[in-house]
Design a protein around this motif. Structure first.
Motif, PDB file in Angstrom:
ATOM      1  N   UNK A 158     -35.541 -42.850 -36.101  1.00  0.00           N
ATOM      2  CA  UNK A 158     -36.633 -42.716 -37.072  1.00  0.00           C
ATOM      3  C   UNK A 158     -36.809 -41.220 -37.337  1.00  0.00           C
ATOM      4  N   UNK A 159     -36.496 -40.804 -38.554  1.00  0.00           N
ATOM      5  CA  UNK A 159     -36.359 -39.381 -38.872  1.00  0.00           C
ATOM      6  C   UNK A 159     -37.541 -38.910 -39.701  1.00  0.00           C
ATOM      7  N   UNK A 160     -38.163 -37.805 -39.284  1.00  0.00           N
ATOM      8  CA  UNK A 160     -39.340 -37.274 -39.962  1.00  0.00           C
ATOM      9  C   UNK A 160     -39.183 -35.779 -40.167  1.00  0.00           C
ATOM     10  N   UNK A 161     -39.622 -35.294 -41.317  1.00  0.00           N
ATOM     11  CA  UNK A 161     -39.447 -33.873 -41.630  1.00  0.00           C
ATOM     12  C   UNK A 161     -40.471 -32.984 -40.928  1.00  0.00           C
ATOM     13  N   UNK A 162     -41.567 -33.593 -40.438  1.00  0.00           N
ATOM     14  CA  UNK A 162     -42.557 -32.801 -39.701  1.00  0.00           C
ATOM     15  C   UNK A 162     -42.636 -33.304 -38.265  1.00  0.00           C
ATOM     16  N   UNK A 163     -43.688 -32.902 -37.528  1.00  0.00           N
ATOM     17  CA  UNK A 163     -43.731 -33.176 -36.103  1.00  0.00           C
ATOM     18  C   UNK A 163     -44.641 -34.332 -35.723  1.00  0.00           C
ATOM     19  N   UNK A 164     -44.806 -34.566 -34.430  1.00  0.00           N
ATOM     20  CA  UNK A 164     -45.624 -35.696 -33.960  1.00  0.00           C
ATOM     21  C   UNK A 164     -47.089 -35.580 -34.351  1.00  0.00           C
ATOM     22  N   UNK A 165     -47.616 -34.368 -34.499  1.00  0.00           N
ATOM     23  CA  UNK A 165     -49.022 -34.213 -34.878  1.00  0.00           C
ATOM     24  C   UNK A 165     -49.257 -34.609 -36.330  1.00  0.00           C
ATOM     25  N   UNK A 166     -48.210 -34.620 -37.141  1.00  0.00           N
ATOM     26  CA  UNK A 166     -48.334 -34.970 -38.557  1.00  0.00           C
ATOM     27  C   UNK A 166     -47.793 -36.372 -38.844  1.00  0.00           C
ATOM     28  N   UNK A 167     -47.463 -37.122 -37.806  1.00  0.00           N
ATOM     29  CA  UNK A 167     -46.837 -38.435 -37.989  1.00  0.00           C
ATOM     30  C   UNK A 167     -47.714 -39.355 -38.836  1.00  0.00           C
ATOM     31  N   UNK A 168     -47.048 -40.146 -39.689  1.00  0.00           N
ATOM     32  CA  UNK A 168     -47.785 -41.005 -40.621  1.00  0.00           C
ATOM     33  C   UNK A 168     -48.108 -42.373 -40.034  1.00  0.00           C
ATOM     34  N   UNK A 169     -47.453 -42.773 -38.942  1.00  0.00           N
ATOM     35  CA  UNK A 169     -47.719 -44.098 -38.385  1.00  0.00           C
ATOM     36  C   UNK A 169     -49.095 -44.151 -37.726  1.00  0.00           C
ATOM     37  N   UNK A 170     -49.600 -45.376 -37.570  1.00  0.00           N
ATOM     38  CA  UNK A 170     -50.875 -45.574 -36.878  1.00  0.00           C
ATOM     39  C   UNK A 170     -50.621 -45.793 -35.380  1.00  0.00           C
TER      40      UNK A 170
END
Length: 478
Positions: free
Chosen positions: A202-214
C-alpha cells in the motif's frame, strides 16, 4: 401554491436522504411528488455497489430508504439514464434532460462522482487498473467490469492509502471462506478462491501522520487472521519533538503501527506493507511489471509531498490505483476545475455565474468525493430545506436565470413545468415501464427478498442477481 414535483437524478444515499427529508417535513402536502431516477437498475447507489462486503452494518441506512419509498408520493425509476452521461450501462433506458424539465417543476442532481481519478504515470493497462473497477467487480456493478487475473498474480501494489485502498487490500488478503458468509457473489468467490496473491503493498506519497485511512480500517488490517504486516522503520513512527502536537487520531495511528499486526511477521501465508513517502512515476509493463517510485519528503510549511531526487523500483504483478473520484465531464453543469457540479448553497450555477431557479445538487455531485454517510445525510438535509424554502417563498427573480435560452449551458432546455401532471413520469419512461425495462421500488423489494432467500440457502447475507435475471421480477406498469 404551485405544485412541487421534484425529479431526483441519482439513486444513492444523498438522493434518498433528500427525498425522505422533503416528504417528512411536508407530510400533508398533496401537491408534492418526488420521482427518483437512477441509471442503475437497483437502488441505493454506493451502499450496494461501493460498501465493502465485510461492512454490512454500513448498509443499515437502507431501512430508512425503504420507509421513504412507502410514501405514496414517492416513486423510484431504476435503469433510467438521464442526460449526457458516459452511457456505461448498455441496457439502461436513455432519457434526455429536456424530458425531465418538461415534466417536473424542480430538479435535483444527486449523481455522485462516478469516475476514478487516474494517475498520469499509470494509465489503465493489463498491469494497472483503477480501484473502482475492482470494487465494481466484487459488487457485481451493472457496468460489468472484467475480473482481475488473480490466478496469475502474487504481488499487488495499491497506490493511495484511503479506506478504499484498505477495502481492496482486505478483499485480497482475506480467506474466501470467511468472505463467503457476506454479500459477495459466488462468481467473485470463485475467482478469489483461485487467487495466488501473497503480498499487498500500500503506497502513499506522504507519511503515517497524514494517512487517509480511518482507525477502524487500519485496525481491521492489523487483525487480519491470515496475513501479517511488514514492520515499519521505527524512524517513521517517531514524530519530531519540535513538530506540532499530534491529534488524537495521529497518536492512535502511531500506536497501532508501532504495535504491528496481530500475527508476527513470517508466520502467515500472506503479508502486507505500508510504503510511505513513495510516489509512482512510471510502470514498465513486463512480467513482473516494474513500478518506478519517487521518494518524497514533506514540505515543512505546506506539508505537500515533494520529490527528494531519489528513486527506487518495485517488482509487482498488478497495480491498483485508488486516488479518489470525480464527476462525469460530459454531464450538464460540470465544472472541470472543481471536478463536480457547480453549486452555491445547493443551487446549480451556470458557467455564466447565475443560479438556476429550482435546479439543485446534493451529495458528492455538489461537494466532490469526500465525507462519509453521516456528512452526506447532513448535506442532503440542508439541500432539502433549501428546496422547500424556495417552494414556499419565491426568491427574488434577479438571483436566477429566468430565460434558459439566454445561457450557453441551458439554451437547449425547455422551461421547468410549473403545473405538471403530478403522477405521470416522462413519456419515454412510461413506454419502458410497459416493456419491463424500468425497475420500480416494489420490483426491487421482490428482488431483494429473493436475493436474501438465495443467500440463506447458501449460508450468506444474500446472493446477488444481474439485470437479465432481475428483469423477470419486474411487473409491467402504466
Amino acid at each position: 401554491m404551485n405544485p412541487l414535483k421534484l425529479a431526483i437524478i441519482g439513486g444513492g444515499p444523498s438522493a434518498f436522504y433528500v427525498a425522505s427529508r422533503i416528504l417528512k417535513l411536508a407530510p400533508e402536502a398533496q401537491n408534492l411528488r418526488v420521482h427518483l431516477f437512477d441509471r442503475l437498475w437497483a437502488p441505493h447507489g454506493l451502499v450496494r455497489y461501493g460498501v465493502a462486503p465485510d461492512h454490512p452494518e454500513v448498509k443499515n441506512c437502507t431501512h430508512k430508504f425503504a420507509t421513504t419509498a412507502e410514501d405514496s408520493r414517492f416513486r423510484f425509476f431504476g435503469n433510467v439514464d438521464v442526460g449526457d452521461s458516459a452511457k456505461t450501462i448498455p441496457h439502461a433506458v436513455q432519457l434526455p434532460l429536456a424530458s425531465i424539465f418538461k415534466n417536473y417543476s424542480h430538479v435535483l442532481f444527486a449523481t455522485g462522482c462516478t469516475l476514478p481519478t487516474l494517475h498520469a504515470a499509470l494509465p489503465p493497462s493489463p498491469f494497472c487498473m483503477p480501484a473502482l473497477s475492482f470494487v465494481h467487480w466484487y459488487t457485481q456493478h451493472p457496468n460489468t467490469p472484467a475480473p482481475p487475473p488473480l490466478d496469475k498474480v502474487s504481488h499487488v501494489s495499491i497506490i493511495g492509502n484511503g479506506n478504499v485502498s484498505l477495502d481492496v487490500a482486505r478483499m485480497l488478503l482475506t480467506n474466501p471462506k470467511v468472505l463467503s458468509s457476506y454479500d459477495v457473489p459466488q462468481n467473485v468467490l470463485d475467482v478469489l478462491s483461485q487467487s495466488t496473491v501473497k503480498h499487498v503493498s500500500i503506497i502513499a506519497r506522504r507519511g503515517p501522520l497524514e494517512a487517509a485511512f480511518t482507525m477502524k480500517e487500519l485496525r481491521e488490517m492489523i487483525n487480519l487472521p491470515e496475513a501479517s504486516m511488514v514492520p515499519l522503520d521505527p524512524n517513521l513512527l517517531s514524530p519530531s519533538p519540535s513538530g506540532p502536537a499530534l491529534t488524537r487520531q495521529q497518536s492512535r495511528v502511531l500506536q497501532l503501527l508501532q504495535k504491528g499486526s496481530k500475527n508476527a511477521p513470517g508466520t502467515t501465508p500472506k503479508t502486507w506493507s505500508l510504503n510511505f513517502f513513495r510516489s509512482p512515476i512510471g510502470l514498465v509493463q513486463s512480467s513482473p511489471a516494474q513500478l518506478s517510485l519517487s521518494h518524497t519528503a514533506l514540505h515543512p510549511e505546506t506539508h505537500r509531498a515533494l520529490p527528494t531526487g531519489e528513486t527506487s523500483t518495485l517488482s509487482t504483478d498488478l497495480v491498483i490505483t485508488s486516488l479518489g473520484f470525480h464527476g462525469e465531464p460530459t454531464t450538464s453543469f460540470y465544472d472541470p476545475g472543481l471536478r463536480h457540479l457547480r453549486t452555491v448553497s445547493g443551487r446549480i450555477v451556470t458557467s455564466s455565474g447565475t443560479m438556476l431557479r429550482n435546479v439543485y445538487a446534493s451529495g458528492w455531485a455538489a461537494t466532490g468525493a469526500k465525507g462519509v454517510l453521516a456528512s452526506t445525510m447532513m448535506d442532503a438535509y440542508g439541500v432539502a430545506d433549501t428546496i422547500l424554502s424556495d417552494w414556499k417563498n419565491n426568491a427574488p427573480a434577479k438571483q436566477f436565470v429566468e430565460n434558459l435560452r439566454e445561457d450557453n449551458e441551458t439554451h437547449d432546455l425547455p422551461p421547468l413545468n410549473q403545473k405538471p401532471d403530478l403522477d405521470e413520469p416522462p413519456e419515454e419512461v412510461r413506454g419502458a415501464l410497459k416493456e419491463r425495462r424500468v425497475t420500480g421500488y416494489e420490483d426491487w423489494k421482490r428482488i431483494d427478498e429473493e436475493e436474501v432467500r438465495r443467500g440463506d440457502v447458501l449460508g450468506k447475507e444474500r446472493e446477488r442477481m444481474g439485470w437479465v435475471e432481475a428483469q423477470s421480477f419486474l411487473t409491467p406498469m402504466s
